[in-house]
Design an enzyme around this catalytic site. Structure first.
Site, PDB file in Angstrom:
ATOM      1  N   CYS A 116       0.805  -1.231   0.000  1.00 43.37           N
ATOM      2  CA  CYS A 116       0.000   0.000   0.000  1.00 43.37           C
ATOM      3  C   CYS A 116       0.837   1.280   0.000  1.00 43.37           C
ATOM      4  O   CYS A 116       0.301   2.366  -0.186  1.00 43.37           O
ATOM      5  CB  CYS A 116      -0.959  -0.002   1.182  1.00 43.37           C
ATOM      6  SG  CYS A 116      -2.176  -1.307   1.028  1.00 43.37           S
ATOM      7  N   HIS A 256      -3.217   7.312   2.809  1.00 46.41           N
ATOM      8  CA  HIS A 256      -3.632   6.011   2.280  1.00 46.41           C
ATOM      9  C   HIS A 256      -4.971   5.648   2.920  1.00 46.41           C
ATOM     10  O   HIS A 256      -5.171   5.843   4.127  1.00 46.41           O
ATOM     11  CB  HIS A 256      -2.570   4.964   2.614  1.00 46.41           C
ATOM     12  CG  HIS A 256      -3.006   3.581   2.296  1.00 46.41           C
ATOM     13  ND1 HIS A 256      -3.487   3.232   1.048  1.00 46.41           N
ATOM     14  CD2 HIS A 256      -3.039   2.445   3.049  1.00 46.41           C
ATOM     15  CE1 HIS A 256      -3.794   1.943   1.060  1.00 46.41           C
ATOM     16  NE2 HIS A 256      -3.546   1.451   2.251  1.00 46.41           N
ATOM     17  N   ASN A 286     -10.070   0.142   0.207  1.00 45.08           N
ATOM     18  CA  ASN A 286      -8.613   0.202   0.086  1.00 45.08           C
ATOM     19  C   ASN A 286      -8.209  -0.349  -1.285  1.00 45.08           C
ATOM     20  O   ASN A 286      -8.283  -1.557  -1.519  1.00 45.08           O
ATOM     21  CB  ASN A 286      -7.980  -0.620   1.219  1.00 45.08           C
ATOM     22  CG  ASN A 286      -6.466  -0.580   1.181  1.00 45.08           C
ATOM     23  OD1 ASN A 286      -5.864  -0.063   0.247  1.00 45.08           O
ATOM     24  ND2 ASN A 286      -5.848  -1.145   2.199  1.00 45.08           N
TER      25      ASN A 286
HETATM   26  C1  COA Z   1      -9.536  -5.769   9.718  1.00 42.59           C
HETATM   27  C2  COA Z   1     -10.123  -4.808  10.734  1.00 42.59           C
HETATM   28  C3  COA Z   1     -11.169  -3.912  10.079  1.00 42.59           C
HETATM   29  C4  COA Z   1     -10.816  -5.629  11.805  1.00 42.59           C
HETATM   30  O1  COA Z   1     -11.321  -4.733  12.793  1.00 42.59           O
HETATM   31  P1  COA Z   1     -11.020  -4.997  14.331  1.00 42.59           P
HETATM   32  O2  COA Z   1     -11.719  -3.943  15.075  1.00 42.59           O
HETATM   33  O3  COA Z   1      -9.518  -5.102  14.492  1.00 42.59           O
HETATM   34  O4  COA Z   1     -11.700  -6.368  14.548  1.00 42.59           O
HETATM   35  P2  COA Z   1     -11.091  -7.713  15.150  1.00 42.59           P
HETATM   36  O5  COA Z   1     -10.152  -8.333  14.160  1.00 42.59           O
HETATM   37  O6  COA Z   1     -10.561  -7.402  16.522  1.00 42.59           O
HETATM   38  O7  COA Z   1     -12.371  -8.564  15.259  1.00 42.59           O
HETATM   39  C5  COA Z   1     -13.419  -8.246  16.192  1.00 42.59           C
HETATM   40  C6  COA Z   1     -14.539  -9.207  15.969  1.00 42.59           C
HETATM   41  O8  COA Z   1     -15.204  -8.890  14.737  1.00 42.59           O
HETATM   42  C7  COA Z   1     -15.284 -10.051  13.931  1.00 42.59           C
HETATM   43  N1  COA Z   1     -15.242  -9.673  12.516  1.00 42.59           N
HETATM   44  C8  COA Z   1     -14.165  -9.609  11.689  1.00 42.59           C
HETATM   45  N2  COA Z   1     -14.556  -9.218  10.480  1.00 42.59           N
HETATM   46  C9  COA Z   1     -15.872  -9.014  10.531  1.00 42.59           C
HETATM   47  C10 COA Z   1     -16.838  -8.607   9.595  1.00 42.59           C
HETATM   48  N3  COA Z   1     -16.523  -8.297   8.323  1.00 42.59           N
HETATM   49  N4  COA Z   1     -18.124  -8.501   9.996  1.00 42.59           N
HETATM   50  C11 COA Z   1     -18.480  -8.781  11.245  1.00 42.59           C
HETATM   51  N5  COA Z   1     -17.614  -9.190  12.187  1.00 42.59           N
HETATM   52  C12 COA Z   1     -16.325  -9.310  11.834  1.00 42.59           C
HETATM   53  C13 COA Z   1     -14.112 -10.900  14.357  1.00 42.59           C
HETATM   54  O9  COA Z   1     -14.324 -12.247  14.028  1.00 42.59           O
HETATM   55  C14 COA Z   1     -14.078 -10.661  15.836  1.00 42.59           C
HETATM   56  O10 COA Z   1     -15.066 -11.449  16.435  1.00 42.59           O
HETATM   57  P3  COA Z   1     -14.768 -12.146  17.865  1.00 42.59           P
HETATM   58  O11 COA Z   1     -14.547 -11.005  18.808  1.00 42.59           O
HETATM   59  O12 COA Z   1     -16.031 -12.902  18.105  1.00 42.59           O
HETATM   60  O13 COA Z   1     -13.561 -12.975  17.655  1.00 42.59           O
HETATM   61  C15 COA Z   1      -9.033  -3.943  11.396  1.00 42.59           C
HETATM   62  O14 COA Z   1      -8.209  -4.769  12.198  1.00 42.59           O
HETATM   63  C16 COA Z   1      -8.187  -3.220  10.409  1.00 42.59           C
HETATM   64  O15 COA Z   1      -8.636  -2.343   9.726  1.00 42.59           O
HETATM   65  N6  COA Z   1      -6.897  -3.571  10.377  1.00 42.59           N
HETATM   66  C17 COA Z   1      -5.976  -2.925   9.479  1.00 42.59           C
HETATM   67  C18 COA Z   1      -6.153  -3.516   8.134  1.00 42.59           C
HETATM   68  C19 COA Z   1      -5.492  -2.701   7.076  1.00 42.59           C
HETATM   69  O16 COA Z   1      -5.373  -1.516   7.192  1.00 42.59           O
HETATM   70  N7  COA Z   1      -5.064  -3.394   6.029  1.00 42.59           N
HETATM   71  C20 COA Z   1      -4.492  -2.806   4.900  1.00 42.59           C
HETATM   72  C21 COA Z   1      -3.071  -2.547   5.107  1.00 42.59           C
HETATM   73  S1  COA Z   1      -2.486  -1.444   3.938  1.00 42.59           S
END
Ligand code: COA
Length: 332
Positions: A116, A256, A286
């Site tokens: 990214c 980004h 993204n």
């Molecule tokens: C991926 C992302 C959105 C997940 O959000 P989060 O707040 O960290 O969520 P978590 O991974 O802690 O998951 C929390 C819960 O939501 C659930 N969950 C994950 N994706 C889900 C979705 N699409 N819909 C509903 N629930 C979801 C998980 O299973 C977890 O459930 P649990 O508590 O029962 O285990 C976040 O971590 C993120 O944006 N990370 C950075 C990713 C990024 O920027 N990537 C590109 C890099 S350039």
């Protein structure tokens, strides 16, 4: 003789027509619009459909628009750098496919892979060819067809990514406009948190790798989130500090677009109000290398000559960085 800086003299973008909404994702994986919106800020993203359509099919319309807007003949382009994580093929470079398609017969080109942060790294790299005085017209493309490597059974990743891209023209400037400074960083110890397991030379494609779904982007979201919040904010603050800029001096943050919460944390650290932050994550998600040129393209009409812009990104690998530039033209 006055110093040569590399100025952006035009910007363009392209997104495919197909809109993948949160509502449609609800029919594909266990998720809901409220969760996606509150955790990421994304409402919809674009998807490039159709057989034989690759990243170059996003980049080519963007480059053609750029040439038109800047009154540039394709044969005038000296160099085209394509930042992408989803090249059309492992080789040749997507840059070659683009130059052939737009008729840039005198250009050399190459791809740059920094996930990214790709566009940021490519912009910094391209600017050096201008600053050295060697080249006069450098096109920097950032484009990705993320839908080609996204696992649409993995709800934690498929909600984030979309397809799209854009391009900028870099030309010499002797009045001090253009790219002023850059901070670029990589840390390969971050690789386990965001990578593709198979398809490279370490683990070429086999029936087993396909069956194990190893040709998709693998992400440990929380680890990436933690790293991103710190990395992007740190370099943005650092580049401001070393150029003696306060929040008031900065006209725009061009971040980004990976997660709205990460963008807000960065803007906060820089002391910027929300209205100075370019945002289109709700529409495109993204798009990896595509996010920053897409932002510049959409906000171009609001940019004024002399505006101080901070471009900031982070990505898989890990990679991250920031560029400080002075915008070189008023709305046309
Ligand atoms: C991926 C992302 C959105 C997940 O959000 P989060 O707040 O960290 O969520 P978590 O991974 O802690 O998951 C929390 C819960 O939501 C659930 N969950 C994950 N994706 C889900 C979705 N699409 N819909 C509903 N629930 C979801 C998980 O299973 C977890 O459930 P649990 O508590 O029962 O285990 C976040 O971590 C993120 O944006 N990370 C950075 C990713 C990024 O920027 N990537 C590109 C890099 S350039």
């Amino acid at each position: 003789m006055s110093k040569i800086t590399a100025a952006i003299t035009g910007v363009s973008g392209y997104v495919p027509d197909y809109v993948l909404t949160n509502k449609e994702l609800e029919t594909m994986v266990e998720t809901n619009d409220e969760w996606i919106t509150s955790r990421t800020g994304i409402k919809e993203r674009r998807i490039l459909k159709g057989e034989g359509q690759g990243t170059s099919h996003i980049a080519v319309p963007a480059v053609k628009e750029l040439l038109k807007k800047t009154n540039t003949k394709p044969e005038e382009i000296d160099l085209l750098i394509c930042a992408t994580t989803t090249p059309d093929m492992v080789f040749p470079a997507t840059a070659n496919l683009i130059t052939a398609e737009v008729g840039a017969v005198n250009a050399f080109g190459y791809d740059l892979q920094a996930a990214c942060s790709g566009f940021l790294f490519a912009l910094a790299t391209g600017s050096k060819f201008i600053e050295s005085g060697q080249y006069k017209k450098v096109v920097v493309v950032g484009a990705d067809k993320m839908s080609s490597i996204v696992d649409y059974t993995d709800r934690a990743t498929c909600i984030i990514f979309g397809d799209g891209g854009g391009a900028v023209m870099l030309e010499p400037n002797t009045e001090g406009f253009g790219i002023q400074d850059s901070i670029l960083k990589s840390d390969g110890t971050g690789a386990p948190f965001l990578h593709m397991k198979a398809g490279g030379s370490r683990k070429p494609a086999t029936i087993e790798t396909v069956q194990a779904r190893e040709h998709y982007a693998f992400q440990e979201g929380q680890q990436v989130f933690k790293f991103a919040v710190k990395g992007m904010a740190d370099v943005s603050a650092e580049i401001m500090e070393r150029n003696h800029l306060t929040g008031e001096d900065v006209a725009w943050l061009v971040p980004h677009q990976a997660n709205k919460r990460i963008i807000e944390a960065t803007a906060n650290r820089m002391g910027l109000d929300n209205e100075k932050v370019m945002l289109n994550i709700h529409k495109y998600g993204n798009t990896t290398s595509g996010t920053i040129p897409l932002c510049l393209w959409e906000y171009e009409n609001q940019l004024k000559k002399g505006d101080n812009l901070i471009l900031a990104a982070f990505g898989g690998g890990f990679t991250w960085g920031a560029i400080y530039l002075k915008w070189a033209y008023d709305p046309k």
